[in-house]
Motif scaffolding. Sequence first.
Motif, PDB file in Angstrom:
ATOM      1  N   GLU A   1      -9.861  10.633  -3.398  1.00  0.00           N
ATOM      2  CA  GLU A   1      -9.095  11.255  -2.326  1.00  0.00           C
ATOM      3  C   GLU A   1      -9.810  11.091  -0.988  1.00  0.00           C
ATOM      4  O   GLU A   1      -9.180  10.775   0.033  1.00  0.00           O
ATOM      5  CB  GLU A   1      -8.869  12.733  -2.624  1.00  0.00           C
ATOM      6  N   GLU A   2     -11.127  11.270  -0.976  1.00  0.00           N
ATOM      7  CA  GLU A   2     -11.881  11.157   0.273  1.00  0.00           C
ATOM      8  C   GLU A   2     -11.789   9.748   0.845  1.00  0.00           C
ATOM      9  O   GLU A   2     -11.618   9.561   2.065  1.00  0.00           O
ATOM     10  CB  GLU A   2     -13.338  11.533   0.032  1.00  0.00           C
ATOM     11  N   ALA A   3     -11.904   8.743  -0.018  1.00  0.00           N
ATOM     12  CA  ALA A   3     -11.829   7.353   0.451  1.00  0.00           C
ATOM     13  C   ALA A   3     -10.433   7.041   0.966  1.00  0.00           C
ATOM     14  O   ALA A   3     -10.268   6.361   1.994  1.00  0.00           O
ATOM     15  CB  ALA A   3     -12.216   6.404  -0.675  1.00  0.00           C
ATOM     16  N   PHE A   4      -9.423   7.522   0.261  1.00  0.00           N
ATOM     17  CA  PHE A   4      -8.045   7.269   0.697  1.00  0.00           C
ATOM     18  C   PHE A   4      -7.787   7.918   2.049  1.00  0.00           C
ATOM     19  O   PHE A   4      -7.223   7.283   2.956  1.00  0.00           O
ATOM     20  CB  PHE A   4      -7.061   7.813  -0.335  1.00  0.00           C
ATOM     21  N   VAL A   5      -8.189   9.164   2.211  1.00  0.00           N
ATOM     22  CA  VAL A   5      -7.933   9.883   3.461  1.00  0.00           C
ATOM     23  C   VAL A   5      -8.636   9.188   4.624  1.00  0.00           C
ATOM     24  O   VAL A   5      -8.050   9.026   5.715  1.00  0.00           O
ATOM     25  CB  VAL A   5      -8.376  11.350   3.334  1.00  0.00           C
ATOM     26  N   ALA A   6      -9.874   8.753   4.425  1.00  0.00           N
ATOM     27  CA  ALA A   6     -10.592   8.051   5.494  1.00  0.00           C
ATOM     28  C   ALA A   6      -9.862   6.768   5.875  1.00  0.00           C
ATOM     29  O   ALA A   6      -9.699   6.457   7.067  1.00  0.00           O
ATOM     30  CB  ALA A   6     -12.020   7.752   5.046  1.00  0.00           C
TER      31      ALA A   6
ATOM     32  N   GLU B   1       1.635  -1.043 -12.666  1.00  0.00           N
ATOM     33  CA  GLU B   1       1.189  -2.041 -11.687  1.00  0.00           C
ATOM     34  C   GLU B   1       0.615  -1.370 -10.453  1.00  0.00           C
ATOM     35  O   GLU B   1      -0.392  -1.829  -9.881  1.00  0.00           O
ATOM     36  CB  GLU B   1       2.360  -2.954 -11.305  1.00  0.00           C
ATOM     37  N   GLN B   2       1.202  -0.267 -10.019  1.00  0.00           N
ATOM     38  CA  GLN B   2       0.646   0.466  -8.890  1.00  0.00           C
ATOM     39  C   GLN B   2      -0.749   0.994  -9.226  1.00  0.00           C
ATOM     40  O   GLN B   2      -1.668   0.927  -8.400  1.00  0.00           O
ATOM     41  CB  GLN B   2       1.567   1.629  -8.506  1.00  0.00           C
ATOM     42  N   ARG B   3      -0.923   1.517 -10.412  1.00  0.00           N
ATOM     43  CA  ARG B   3      -2.245   2.009 -10.807  1.00  0.00           C
ATOM     44  C   ARG B   3      -3.286   0.891 -10.773  1.00  0.00           C
ATOM     45  O   ARG B   3      -4.428   1.084 -10.349  1.00  0.00           O
ATOM     46  CB  ARG B   3      -2.196   2.582 -12.223  1.00  0.00           C
ATOM     47  N   ARG B   4      -2.882  -0.277 -11.232  1.00  0.00           N
ATOM     48  CA  ARG B   4      -3.835  -1.389 -11.331  1.00  0.00           C
ATOM     49  C   ARG B   4      -4.169  -2.010  -9.983  1.00  0.00           C
ATOM     50  O   ARG B   4      -5.324  -2.358  -9.729  1.00  0.00           O
ATOM     51  CB  ARG B   4      -3.291  -2.483 -12.259  1.00  0.00           C
ATOM     52  N   SER B   5      -3.153  -2.147  -9.108  1.00  0.00           N
ATOM     53  CA  SER B   5      -3.390  -3.056  -7.992  1.00  0.00           C
ATOM     54  C   SER B   5      -2.888  -2.600  -6.632  1.00  0.00           C
ATOM     55  O   SER B   5      -2.934  -3.388  -5.679  1.00  0.00           O
ATOM     56  CB  SER B   5      -2.764  -4.424  -8.320  1.00  0.00           C
ATOM     57  N   ASN B   6      -2.430  -1.356  -6.480  1.00  0.00           N
ATOM     58  CA  ASN B   6      -2.070  -0.924  -5.131  1.00  0.00           C
ATOM     59  C   ASN B   6      -3.308  -0.967  -4.239  1.00  0.00           C
ATOM     60  O   ASN B   6      -4.350  -0.399  -4.576  1.00  0.00           O
ATOM     61  CB  ASN B   6      -1.486   0.493  -5.136  1.00  0.00           C
TER      62      ASN B   6
ATOM     63  N   GLY C   1       0.781  -1.229   0.000  1.00  0.00           N
ATOM     64  CA  GLY C   1       0.000   0.000   0.000  1.00  0.00           C
ATOM     65  C   GLY C   1       0.808   1.271   0.000  1.00  0.00           C
ATOM     66  O   GLY C   1       1.627   1.510  -0.890  1.00  0.00           O
ATOM     67  N   THR C   2       0.634   2.089   1.025  1.00  0.00           N
ATOM     68  CA  THR C   2       1.186   3.443   1.061  1.00  0.00           C
ATOM     69  C   THR C   2       1.730   3.763   2.444  1.00  0.00           C
ATOM     70  O   THR C   2       1.436   3.083   3.424  1.00  0.00           O
ATOM     71  CB  THR C   2       0.107   4.482   0.711  1.00  0.00           C
ATOM     72  N   ALA C   3       2.485   4.860   2.491  1.00  0.00           N
ATOM     73  CA  ALA C   3       3.072   5.318   3.745  1.00  0.00           C
ATOM     74  C   ALA C   3       2.014   5.857   4.692  1.00  0.00           C
ATOM     75  O   ALA C   3       0.940   6.293   4.276  1.00  0.00           O
ATOM     76  CB  ALA C   3       4.103   6.404   3.461  1.00  0.00           C
ATOM     77  N   ARG C   4       2.342   5.879   5.972  1.00  0.00           N
ATOM     78  CA  ARG C   4       1.507   6.535   6.959  1.00  0.00           C
ATOM     79  C   ARG C   4       1.648   8.049   6.795  1.00  0.00           C
ATOM     80  O   ARG C   4       2.622   8.538   6.209  1.00  0.00           O
ATOM     81  CB  ARG C   4       1.894   6.091   8.372  1.00  0.00           C
ATOM     82  N   ALA C   5       0.680   8.780   7.330  1.00  0.00           N
ATOM     83  CA  ALA C   5       0.660  10.234   7.153  1.00  0.00           C
ATOM     84  C   ALA C   5       0.504  10.971   8.475  1.00  0.00           C
ATOM     85  O   ALA C   5       0.106  12.136   8.494  1.00  0.00           O
ATOM     86  CB  ALA C   5      -0.460  10.628   6.196  1.00  0.00           C
ATOM     87  N   ASP C   6       0.836  10.314   9.601  1.00  0.00           N
ATOM     88  CA  ASP C   6       0.642  10.929  10.915  1.00  0.00           C
ATOM     89  C   ASP C   6       1.950  11.386  11.541  1.00  0.00           C
ATOM     90  O   ASP C   6       1.989  11.699  12.727  1.00  0.00           O
ATOM     91  CB  ASP C   6      -0.083   9.957  11.853  1.00  0.00           C
TER      92      ASP C   6
ATOM     93  N   LEU D   1      -0.596  13.529   0.899  1.00  0.00           N
ATOM     94  CA  LEU D   1      -0.008  12.271   0.457  1.00  0.00           C
ATOM     95  C   LEU D   1      -0.729  11.733  -0.775  1.00  0.00           C
ATOM     96  O   LEU D   1      -0.091  11.289  -1.734  1.00  0.00           O
ATOM     97  CB  LEU D   1      -0.060  11.248   1.594  1.00  0.00           C
ATOM     98  N   TYR D   2      -2.038  11.768  -0.775  1.00  0.00           N
ATOM     99  CA  TYR D   2      -2.802  11.282  -1.926  1.00  0.00           C
ATOM    100  C   TYR D   2      -2.405  12.049  -3.187  1.00  0.00           C
ATOM    101  O   TYR D   2      -2.181  11.448  -4.249  1.00  0.00           O
ATOM    102  CB  TYR D   2      -4.298  11.432  -1.663  1.00  0.00           C
ATOM    103  N   ARG D   3      -2.292  13.357  -3.081  1.00  0.00           N
ATOM    104  CA  ARG D   3      -1.971  14.161  -4.264  1.00  0.00           C
ATOM    105  C   ARG D   3      -0.545  13.889  -4.740  1.00  0.00           C
ATOM    106  O   ARG D   3      -0.282  13.882  -5.947  1.00  0.00           O
ATOM    107  CB  ARG D   3      -2.183  15.641  -3.941  1.00  0.00           C
ATOM    108  N   SER D   4       0.364  13.652  -3.801  1.00  0.00           N
ATOM    109  CA  SER D   4       1.729  13.291  -4.190  1.00  0.00           C
ATOM    110  C   SER D   4       1.755  11.948  -4.911  1.00  0.00           C
ATOM    111  O   SER D   4       2.465  11.776  -5.915  1.00  0.00           O
ATOM    112  CB  SER D   4       2.624  13.233  -2.952  1.00  0.00           C
ATOM    113  N   ILE D   5       0.986  10.998  -4.399  1.00  0.00           N
ATOM    114  CA  ILE D   5       0.924   9.687  -5.045  1.00  0.00           C
ATOM    115  C   ILE D   5       0.354   9.810  -6.445  1.00  0.00           C
ATOM    116  O   ILE D   5       0.865   9.204  -7.406  1.00  0.00           O
ATOM    117  CB  ILE D   5       0.091   8.720  -4.185  1.00  0.00           C
TER     118      ILE D   5
END
Length: 296
Positions: free
Chosen positions: A237-242, A223-228, A172-177, A186-190
């Motif tokens: 963005e809203e779903a990712f942030v939640a 591959e990240q676009r398809r299956s991360n 997945g992705t890094a933590r953001a805290d 973070l979402y926008r950077s990704i």
Amino acid sequence: MTAQTTIRAFFDPGTWTVSYVVADNATGAAAVIDPVLDFDVKSGHTGTRSADQVLAYLKERQLRVEWILETHAHADHLSAARYLQERVGGRIGIGEHIREVQAVFKKLYNLERNFLPDGSQFDHLFKDGETFRIGEVEATALLVPGHTPADMAYLLDGAVFVGDTLFMPDVGTARADFPGGDAHTLYRSIRRLLELPPGTRMFVCHDYPPAGREPVWETTVGEQRRSNIHVHEGVTEEAFVAMRNARDATLDVPMLILPSIQVNVRAGHLPPPDDNGVSYLRIPINALPRQAVPTA
């Protein structure tokens, strides 16, 4: 197209960190990315096993180090940037927003008065979009904040080194805290990284493999676009942030955050020794919550 560079990865099982040597095939110039200084919490001893593997490879290939690149001030391992520089040279570079990180942690650790949060501990502070060269190979520094304010990715020769911003697709992705971190950012950077051509090779700084899989560290933008599992195509963005905020609330503080950050904001220097000649790491007592680090 024939690759201009050779990329060699070094996996450190103690911290799940991947360091890289990127070499220009035409000139033998090289960059080292995210080198690890070993640290034993129980004894307080540093070690150079991981960094010495990098040195052995540089010597074997007769490579000339021009850059030692940090993707950010890591919270999970101490940097071996200074140790390597003392032996093979090169300029230590990091993103210019390291100043913000230094300011936060100078206050947390109550660092010595002459420690200035101005980035001067590093040889070069990259601006977003800045280009530089490794031998004859052009590279671009990309600002990708969100995990920390200072996170950079390095793009060169059809490959991008993303630090902690993205992990392998099944992780997945890094933590953001962390201080100055933010899930929206973070979402926008990704998304910026995932707008690169789908065939772009992507190299991550850590792998925390699920059960049954050996550590790996190379994937592609496609591959990240398809299956991360956190940010595949269609995730808003809203779903990712939640998701990210809920997940981060359950995560423990990294084991090495307190020793590592005070070294890494110094570009790999240990704190200055006391009058007895011994360097000391500061551990702030009851200053961090048990599960989440404070925001800036």
